[in-house]
Design a protein around this motif. Structure first.
Motif, PDB file in Angstrom:
ATOM      1  N   GLY A 180     -24.929  34.216   8.151  1.00  0.00           N
ATOM      2  CA  GLY A 180     -24.236  33.354   8.374  1.00  0.00           C
ATOM      3  C   GLY A 180     -24.148  32.119   7.377  1.00  0.00           C
ATOM      4  O   GLY A 180     -23.536  30.951   7.361  1.00  0.00           O
ATOM      5  N   LYS A 181     -25.161  32.289   6.377  1.00  0.00           N
ATOM      6  CA  LYS A 181     -25.248  31.228   5.384  1.00  0.00           C
ATOM      7  C   LYS A 181     -24.206  31.457   3.978  1.00  0.00           C
ATOM      8  O   LYS A 181     -24.315  32.819   3.774  1.00  0.00           O
ATOM      9  CB  LYS A 181     -26.574  31.293   4.675  1.00  0.00           C
ATOM     10  N   GLU A 182     -23.621  30.762   3.712  1.00  0.00           N
ATOM     11  CA  GLU A 182     -22.731  30.992   2.402  1.00  0.00           C
ATOM     12  C   GLU A 182     -23.625  31.217   1.275  1.00  0.00           C
ATOM     13  O   GLU A 182     -24.256  30.681   0.690  1.00  0.00           O
ATOM     14  CB  GLU A 182     -21.860  29.803   2.220  1.00  0.00           C
ATOM     15  N   GLU A 183     -23.046  32.454   0.528  1.00  0.00           N
ATOM     16  CA  GLU A 183     -23.742  32.818  -0.819  1.00  0.00           C
ATOM     17  C   GLU A 183     -22.874  32.199  -1.764  1.00  0.00           C
ATOM     18  O   GLU A 183     -21.975  31.648  -1.888  1.00  0.00           O
ATOM     19  CB  GLU A 183     -23.267  34.250  -0.873  1.00  0.00           C
ATOM     20  N   GLU A 184     -23.922  31.785  -2.893  1.00  0.00           N
ATOM     21  CA  GLU A 184     -23.515  31.238  -4.084  1.00  0.00           C
ATOM     22  C   GLU A 184     -22.729  32.317  -4.857  1.00  0.00           C
ATOM     23  O   GLU A 184     -23.057  33.499  -4.854  1.00  0.00           O
ATOM     24  CB  GLU A 184     -24.739  30.634  -4.847  1.00  0.00           C
ATOM     25  N   PRO A 185     -21.629  31.921  -5.533  1.00  0.00           N
ATOM     26  CA  PRO A 185     -20.777  32.673  -6.051  1.00  0.00           C
ATOM     27  C   PRO A 185     -21.529  33.369  -7.346  1.00  0.00           C
ATOM     28  O   PRO A 185     -22.580  32.678  -7.998  1.00  0.00           O
ATOM     29  CB  PRO A 185     -19.639  31.765  -6.941  1.00  0.00           C
ATOM     30  N   GLY A 186     -21.242  34.470  -7.823  1.00  0.00           N
ATOM     31  CA  GLY A 186     -21.942  35.148  -8.885  1.00  0.00           C
ATOM     32  C   GLY A 186     -20.895  35.313 -10.098  1.00  0.00           C
ATOM     33  O   GLY A 186     -19.681  35.148  -9.588  1.00  0.00           O
ATOM     34  N   TYR A 187     -21.514  36.340 -10.935  1.00  0.00           N
ATOM     35  CA  TYR A 187     -20.722  36.400 -12.082  1.00  0.00           C
ATOM     36  C   TYR A 187     -19.771  37.817 -11.489  1.00  0.00           C
ATOM     37  O   TYR A 187     -20.274  38.883 -11.329  1.00  0.00           O
ATOM     38  CB  TYR A 187     -21.475  37.012 -13.193  1.00  0.00           C
ATOM     39  N   LEU A 188     -18.371  37.903 -11.528  1.00  0.00           N
ATOM     40  CA  LEU A 188     -17.645  38.885 -10.970  1.00  0.00           C
ATOM     41  C   LEU A 188     -17.354  39.731 -12.286  1.00  0.00           C
ATOM     42  O   LEU A 188     -16.568  39.163 -13.179  1.00  0.00           O
ATOM     43  CB  LEU A 188     -16.285  38.262 -10.416  1.00  0.00           C
ATOM     44  N   SER A 189     -17.771  41.000 -12.224  1.00  0.00           N
ATOM     45  CA  SER A 189     -17.464  41.985 -13.382  1.00  0.00           C
ATOM     46  C   SER A 189     -16.468  42.799 -13.296  1.00  0.00           C
ATOM     47  O   SER A 189     -15.734  43.334 -14.237  1.00  0.00           O
ATOM     48  CB  SER A 189     -18.720  42.520 -13.619  1.00  0.00           C
ATOM     49  N   PHE A 190     -16.202  43.264 -11.903  1.00  0.00           N
ATOM     50  CA  PHE A 190     -15.143  44.306 -11.779  1.00  0.00           C
ATOM     51  C   PHE A 190     -14.738  44.322 -10.272  1.00  0.00           C
ATOM     52  O   PHE A 190     -15.355  44.086  -9.271  1.00  0.00           O
ATOM     53  CB  PHE A 190     -15.322  45.731 -12.269  1.00  0.00           C
ATOM     54  N   ALA A 191     -13.394  44.716 -10.025  1.00  0.00           N
ATOM     55  CA  ALA A 191     -12.771  45.036  -8.666  1.00  0.00           C
ATOM     56  C   ALA A 191     -12.053  46.101  -8.570  1.00  0.00           C
ATOM     57  O   ALA A 191     -11.158  46.535  -9.638  1.00  0.00           O
ATOM     58  CB  ALA A 191     -12.241  43.619  -8.298  1.00  0.00           C
ATOM     59  N   VAL A 192     -12.529  47.341  -7.655  1.00  0.00           N
ATOM     60  CA  VAL A 192     -11.411  48.417  -7.556  1.00  0.00           C
ATOM     61  C   VAL A 192     -11.336  48.454  -6.143  1.00  0.00           C
ATOM     62  O   VAL A 192     -11.928  48.255  -5.040  1.00  0.00           O
ATOM     63  CB  VAL A 192     -12.582  49.746  -8.104  1.00  0.00           C
ATOM     64  N   PRO A 193      -9.985  49.163  -5.811  1.00  0.00           N
ATOM     65  CA  PRO A 193      -9.645  49.542  -4.390  1.00  0.00           C
ATOM     66  C   PRO A 193     -10.606  50.522  -3.769  1.00  0.00           C
ATOM     67  O   PRO A 193     -11.131  51.416  -4.611  1.00  0.00           O
ATOM     68  CB  PRO A 193      -8.208  49.644  -4.353  1.00  0.00           C
ATOM     69  N   ILE A 194     -10.807  50.453  -2.608  1.00  0.00           N
ATOM     70  CA  ILE A 194     -11.314  51.723  -1.528  1.00  0.00           C
ATOM     71  C   ILE A 194     -10.000  52.485  -1.430  1.00  0.00           C
ATOM     72  O   ILE A 194      -8.913  52.085  -1.023  1.00  0.00           O
ATOM     73  CB  ILE A 194     -11.781  50.933  -0.506  1.00  0.00           C
ATOM     74  N   ASP A 195     -10.324  53.705  -1.491  1.00  0.00           N
ATOM     75  CA  ASP A 195      -9.161  54.876  -1.233  1.00  0.00           C
ATOM     76  C   ASP A 195      -8.787  54.790   0.191  1.00  0.00           C
ATOM     77  O   ASP A 195      -9.610  54.622   1.017  1.00  0.00           O
ATOM     78  CB  ASP A 195      -9.670  56.314  -1.730  1.00  0.00           C
ATOM     79  N   ASP A 196      -7.529  54.781   0.042  1.00  0.00           N
ATOM     80  CA  ASP A 196      -6.699  54.717   1.581  1.00  0.00           C
ATOM     81  C   ASP A 196      -6.899  53.661   2.372  1.00  0.00           C
ATOM     82  O   ASP A 196      -6.788  53.334   3.680  1.00  0.00           O
ATOM     83  CB  ASP A 196      -7.344  56.047   2.503  1.00  0.00           C
ATOM     84  N   HIS A 197      -7.240  52.123   1.826  1.00  0.00           N
ATOM     85  CA  HIS A 197      -7.568  50.891   2.361  1.00  0.00           C
ATOM     86  C   HIS A 197      -6.874  50.195   1.499  1.00  0.00           C
ATOM     87  O   HIS A 197      -7.657  49.769   0.621  1.00  0.00           O
ATOM     88  CB  HIS A 197      -9.101  50.697   2.678  1.00  0.00           C
ATOM     89  N   THR A 198      -5.619  49.516   2.036  1.00  0.00           N
ATOM     90  CA  THR A 198      -5.052  48.391   1.247  1.00  0.00           C
ATOM     91  C   THR A 198      -5.765  47.043   1.548  1.00  0.00           C
ATOM     92  O   THR A 198      -5.544  46.405   0.350  1.00  0.00           O
ATOM     93  CB  THR A 198      -3.677  48.273   1.742  1.00  0.00           C
ATOM     94  N   ASP A 199      -6.614  46.813   2.136  1.00  0.00           N
ATOM     95  CA  ASP A 199      -7.254  45.575   2.492  1.00  0.00           C
ATOM     96  C   ASP A 199      -8.790  45.432   2.036  1.00  0.00           C
ATOM     97  O   ASP A 199      -9.403  44.766   2.544  1.00  0.00           O
ATOM     98  CB  ASP A 199      -7.213  44.938   3.771  1.00  0.00           C
ATOM     99  N   LYS A 200      -9.450  46.603   1.503  1.00  0.00           N
ATOM    100  CA  LYS A 200     -10.727  46.710   0.995  1.00  0.00           C
ATOM    101  C   LYS A 200     -10.972  47.293  -0.252  1.00  0.00           C
ATOM    102  O   LYS A 200     -10.270  47.954  -0.813  1.00  0.00           O
ATOM    103  CB  LYS A 200     -11.267  47.701   2.026  1.00  0.00           C
ATOM    104  N   PHE A 201     -12.083  46.408  -1.043  1.00  0.00           N
ATOM    105  CA  PHE A 201     -12.194  46.557  -2.206  1.00  0.00           C
ATOM    106  C   PHE A 201     -13.833  46.630  -2.601  1.00  0.00           C
ATOM    107  O   PHE A 201     -14.424  45.994  -1.800  1.00  0.00           O
ATOM    108  CB  PHE A 201     -11.628  45.215  -3.046  1.00  0.00           C
ATOM    109  N   VAL A 202     -14.022  47.070  -3.650  1.00  0.00           N
ATOM    110  CA  VAL A 202     -15.556  46.993  -4.077  1.00  0.00           C
ATOM    111  C   VAL A 202     -15.434  46.204  -5.446  1.00  0.00           C
ATOM    112  O   VAL A 202     -14.876  46.293  -6.229  1.00  0.00           O
ATOM    113  CB  VAL A 202     -15.876  48.570  -4.231  1.00  0.00           C
ATOM    114  N   LEU A 203     -16.414  45.350  -5.464  1.00  0.00           N
ATOM    115  CA  LEU A 203     -16.611  44.525  -6.541  1.00  0.00           C
ATOM    116  C   LEU A 203     -18.197  44.384  -6.994  1.00  0.00           C
ATOM    117  O   LEU A 203     -19.075  44.818  -6.364  1.00  0.00           O
ATOM    118  CB  LEU A 203     -16.715  42.725  -6.049  1.00  0.00           C
ATOM    119  N   GLY A 204     -18.220  44.119  -8.467  1.00  0.00           N
ATOM    120  CA  GLY A 204     -19.479  43.955  -9.109  1.00  0.00           C
ATOM    121  C   GLY A 204     -19.865  42.479  -9.321  1.00  0.00           C
ATOM    122  O   GLY A 204     -19.098  41.661  -9.887  1.00  0.00           O
ATOM    123  N   VAL A 205     -20.980  41.989  -8.408  1.00  0.00           N
ATOM    124  CA  VAL A 205     -21.146  40.651  -8.557  1.00  0.00           C
ATOM    125  C   VAL A 205     -22.794  40.519  -9.107  1.00  0.00           C
ATOM    126  O   VAL A 205     -23.641  40.863  -8.045  1.00  0.00           O
ATOM    127  CB  VAL A 205     -20.855  39.854  -7.314  1.00  0.00           C
TER     128      VAL A 205
END
Length: 273
Positions: free
Chosen positions: A8-33
């Motif tokens: 429930g606590k808000e996470e501090e933003p981190g260094y975003l390195s990449f973003a790729v989609p999840i196969d067969d899911h238009t609204d879900k992604f995998v991120l490197g932070v």
């Protein structure tokens, strides 16, 4: 972002390195932070600052100064990613994550993965890696895609022999097997023939440093280029436009279609209920 692990606590933003989609899911992604690989639920038509997320993996937990730098997906849906060591030590690596979240390290012993691409369109699949420890030269690794094994490597492009400024950074590959490489401090991008070990084309940009490039559009024939902010003037004496994203058309080539990370449905549901 709010995640199940944050309670429930808000996470501090981190260094975003990449973003790729999840196969067969238009609204879900995998991120490197930073050191975390996370899954998020995100609707690209909404401006939501804190999407739901869940933790998939924390990498290099025993190496505090390692963070994620880049990620991509191979033809079998495995996530391939690299790290860097912020202290400049040769402790970074290239690893993979499969659909069951099995983590495997393939290459290690360098300080920074500056760029990585998987060429699965050519007859013999290869990994191309920009290695900061070898004068930013381009290395090619034989890749057995079915079992995910990495073979021997060789330098296929010697940057020190090029009469150009800057250094190699992130890269992508077109359907002809040619590499498009961003130049950090080099005012543009280059197209490289790894077999012939030569530069085929240079595309100048109104910026000092280009961060990355990737093909997109309905026909995968538009090269999208992200750039790095700079407070210096560019080579034409004009204000540097770093920090912008450019779209280059009419190159006469097409890129490879975007691959999604294949993840078991029960894992997705457990991370994003």
């Amino acid at each position: 972002m709010r995640g199940r692990e944050s309670k429930g606590k808000e996470e501090e933003p981190g260094y975003l390195s990449f973003a790729v989609p999840i196969d067969d899911h238009t609204d879900k992604f995998v991120l490197g932070v930073d050191k975390k690989i996370i899954i998020i639920r995100w609707n690209s038509f909404e401006n939501k600052f804190h999407p739901d997320w869940g933790l998939l993996e924390t990498v290099d937990q025993t190496i505090p100064s390692n963070i994620l730098t880049y990620g991509t997906v191979d033809n079998l849906g495995r996530l391939i990613f690299g790290t860097m060591n912020t202290d400049g030590l040769k402790l970074a690596n290239i690893s993979s994550l499969n659909f069951k979240l099995d983590l495997k390290t393939h290459i290690s012993g360098f300080a920074w993965c500056k760029g990585l691409v998987v060429d699965t369109y050519s007859p013999q699949s290869k990994w191309y890696l920009v290695n900061s420890d070898r004068h930013y030269n381009l290395l090619a690794y034989n890749y057995q895609m079915r079992n995910g094994r990495i073979g021997s490597s060789q330098a296929v492009f010697d940057w020190t022999q090029q009469r150009m400024t800057g250094s190699l950074r992130r890269l992508t590959v077109d359907r002809d097997g040619k590499l498009w490489i961003a130049l950090d401090g080099g005012h543009g991008i280059i197209r490289v023939d790894a077999k012939g070990r030569n530069i085929m084309k240079y595309v100048g940009m109104p910026v000092l440093s280009v961060g990355a490039c990737t093909f997109g559009g309905p026909k995968s024939d538009i090269l999208f280029i992200s750039t790095i902010p700079s407070f210096h003037e560019n080579h034409n004496g004009q204000k540097d436009k770093g920090g912008s994203i450019f779209a280059v058309l009419g190159l006469g080539v097409r890129g490879l279609p975007t691959k999604g990370f294949r993840l078991l449905q029960n894992i997705i549901e457990s991370k994003l209920p």
